[in-house]
Design a protein around this motif. Sequence first.
Motif, mmCIF file in Angstrom:
data_model
loop_
_atom_site.group_PDB
_atom_site.id
_atom_site.type_symbol
_atom_site.label_atom_id
_atom_site.label_comp_id
_atom_site.label_asym_id
_atom_site.label_seq_id
_atom_site.Cartn_x
_atom_site.Cartn_y
_atom_site.Cartn_z
ATOM 1 N N CYS A 43 0.842 -1.185 0.000
ATOM 2 C CA CYS A 43 0.000 0.000 0.000
ATOM 3 C C CYS A 43 0.888 1.249 0.000
ATOM 4 O O CYS A 43 1.842 1.345 0.783
ATOM 5 N N THR A 44 0.566 2.193 -0.876
ATOM 6 C CA THR A 44 1.266 3.474 -0.887
ATOM 7 C C THR A 44 0.287 4.537 -1.347
ATOM 8 O O THR A 44 -0.850 4.247 -1.696
ATOM 9 N N HIS A 45 0.735 5.798 -1.289
ATOM 10 C CA HIS A 45 -0.084 6.901 -1.801
ATOM 11 C C HIS A 45 0.778 7.735 -2.741
ATOM 12 O O HIS A 45 1.821 8.245 -2.348
ATOM 13 N N LEU A 46 0.353 7.813 -3.986
ATOM 14 C CA LEU A 46 1.118 8.504 -5.024
ATOM 15 C C LEU A 46 0.613 9.927 -5.235
ATOM 16 O O LEU A 46 -0.568 10.198 -5.046
ATOM 17 N N PRO A 47 1.499 10.825 -5.692
ATOM 18 C CA PRO A 47 2.949 10.629 -5.818
ATOM 19 C C PRO A 47 3.662 11.156 -4.579
ATOM 20 O O PRO A 47 3.168 12.041 -3.879
ATOM 21 N N TYR A 48 4.826 10.632 -4.298
ATOM 22 C CA TYR A 48 5.693 11.155 -3.245
ATOM 23 C C TYR A 48 7.134 10.950 -3.694
ATOM 24 O O TYR A 48 7.890 10.157 -3.150
ATOM 25 N N LYS A 49 7.474 11.658 -4.748
ATOM 26 C CA LYS A 49 8.776 11.555 -5.379
ATOM 27 C C LYS A 49 9.875 12.050 -4.432
ATOM 28 O O LYS A 49 9.691 13.057 -3.753
ATOM 29 N N PRO A 50 11.012 11.344 -4.338
ATOM 30 C CA PRO A 50 11.438 10.189 -5.139
ATOM 31 C C PRO A 50 11.195 8.847 -4.452
ATOM 32 O O PRO A 50 11.825 7.860 -4.812
ATOM 33 N N ARG A 102 6.583 -11.497 -6.587
ATOM 34 C CA ARG A 102 6.659 -10.179 -7.200
ATOM 35 C C ARG A 102 5.972 -9.158 -6.278
ATOM 36 O O ARG A 102 5.144 -9.527 -5.446
ATOM 37 N N GLN A 103 6.333 -7.903 -6.469
ATOM 38 C CA GLN A 103 5.664 -6.836 -5.718
ATOM 39 C C GLN A 103 4.502 -6.273 -6.540
ATOM 40 O O GLN A 103 4.632 -6.032 -7.727
ATOM 41 N N GLU A 104 3.368 -6.062 -5.893
ATOM 42 C CA GLU A 104 2.207 -5.429 -6.509
ATOM 43 C C GLU A 104 1.839 -4.220 -5.651
ATOM 44 O O GLU A 104 1.728 -4.335 -4.420
ATOM 45 N N ARG A 117 -6.592 -6.211 5.376
ATOM 46 C CA ARG A 117 -5.873 -7.112 4.472
ATOM 47 C C ARG A 117 -5.894 -6.597 3.031
ATOM 48 O O ARG A 117 -5.905 -7.354 2.069
ATOM 49 N N LYS A 118 -5.879 -5.283 2.876
ATOM 50 C CA LYS A 118 -5.756 -4.699 1.552
ATOM 51 C C LYS A 118 -4.334 -4.890 1.021
ATOM 52 O O LYS A 118 -4.114 -4.931 -0.189
ATOM 53 N N CYS A 119 -3.384 -5.003 1.945
ATOM 54 C CA CYS A 119 -1.989 -5.152 1.544
ATOM 55 C C CYS A 119 -1.209 -5.837 2.666
ATOM 56 O O CYS A 119 -1.677 -5.920 3.805
ATOM 57 N N ASP A 120 -0.013 -6.292 2.317
ATOM 58 C CA ASP A 120 0.874 -6.935 3.286
ATOM 59 C C ASP A 120 1.767 -5.928 3.994
ATOM 60 O O ASP A 120 2.116 -6.113 5.163
ATOM 61 N N ILE A 121 2.149 -4.881 3.273
ATOM 62 C CA ILE A 121 3.135 -3.943 3.782
ATOM 63 C C ILE A 121 2.785 -2.543 3.285
ATOM 64 O O ILE A 121 2.248 -2.379 2.189
ATOM 65 N N ALA A 122 3.045 -1.553 4.107
ATOM 66 C CA ALA A 122 2.837 -0.156 3.731
ATOM 67 C C ALA A 122 4.198 0.488 3.525
ATOM 68 O O ALA A 122 5.037 0.479 4.422
ATOM 69 N N ALA A 123 4.407 1.023 2.330
ATOM 70 C CA ALA A 123 5.664 1.704 2.003
ATOM 71 C C ALA A 123 5.292 3.063 1.440
ATOM 72 O O ALA A 123 4.996 3.191 0.257
ATOM 73 N N ALA A 124 5.303 4.076 2.289
ATOM 74 C CA ALA A 124 4.780 5.380 1.887
ATOM 75 C C ALA A 124 5.536 6.520 2.552
ATOM 76 O O ALA A 124 4.934 7.513 2.946
ATOM 77 N N ALA A 125 6.859 6.368 2.683
ATOM 78 C CA ALA A 125 7.655 7.393 3.365
ATOM 79 C C ALA A 125 6.976 7.768 4.679
ATOM 80 O O ALA A 125 6.772 8.930 4.985
ATOM 81 N N MET A 126 6.637 6.767 5.462
ATOM 82 C CA MET A 126 5.848 6.950 6.682
ATOM 83 C C MET A 126 6.740 6.958 7.912
ATOM 84 O O MET A 126 7.477 6.013 8.175
#
Length: 279
Positions: A56-63, A90-92, A110-119
């Motif tokens: 799970c992430t929230h776009l955009p948050y470059k880079p 694979r990552q989705e 259970r929408k996702c396994d991991i949250a990667a969102a510059a948190m």
Amino acid sequence: MSYFLRRGRLFAALAASSSALVLAACGGGEEEQQTSSGEAPAEDVGLVNEGQLTTCTHLPYKPFQFEQDGKIVGFDVDLVDLVAKELGVRQEIVDTPFEGIQSGEDLNARKCDIAAAAMTITPERAEKIAFSDPYFDANQALLVKKDSNIKTLDDLEGKTLGVQSGTTGKLYAEENAEPKGVKLKDYEDVALELSSVKSGQVDAGINDVPVLLDYAKDNPELEVTQQFETGEQYGFGMKKGTSEKLATVVNRVLSEAKQDGTYDRLYEKWFGVKPKSSS
């Protein structure tokens, strides 16, 4: 950021009701990769969907995460790809409002396994989310127009400061800018906040240093002025109480990446410099 509520968005009705956009991460094809250290099969770590690590992430948050040429790429994406490779999947990526990420709701559902969102790891979030070891040090800063003569918060008295809803930057501004007579304007999305600084709708914006530096690089009429030492550290989030096996893999992958130089290589790839310390 040990004492701020970092990078989130208030759940607005529109954001909450919008459908999550699912996008494949860059680095696909890792599903054929065997685990490098005899890790248990992916299903043994309790993945939401067999054969894939759902992020799970929230776009955009470059880079950290953003879309480029039809793919989701970034520093966070590359790090989670290492975890997916270790698991032999694979990552989705699921693009979803940040409020559901930072509150732990998406993980619990259970929408996702991991949250990667510059948190940022905070005590409040750690009550709801199982965090990985820290993987990035971040602070806050001001973004302004170069001809604005705004260098510090003191220069914003009587002016408007853009903030991102639910973030540590907003909390810092509430505690340190509002008492100086600065008006705050909320934005749910960092892109809207920064574009408002560029267009002059607000006099300045506050957000994470690396994001502002990247934006200023692409918009030379802007500059990053004052930086605020907040001690913030990012972590990957997982479902609290049921993700011990996955968290063990994530922490091991981060540790190995820092030891073998992979972390430094990815850091330099996305930020243009090597980290001061990757230990």
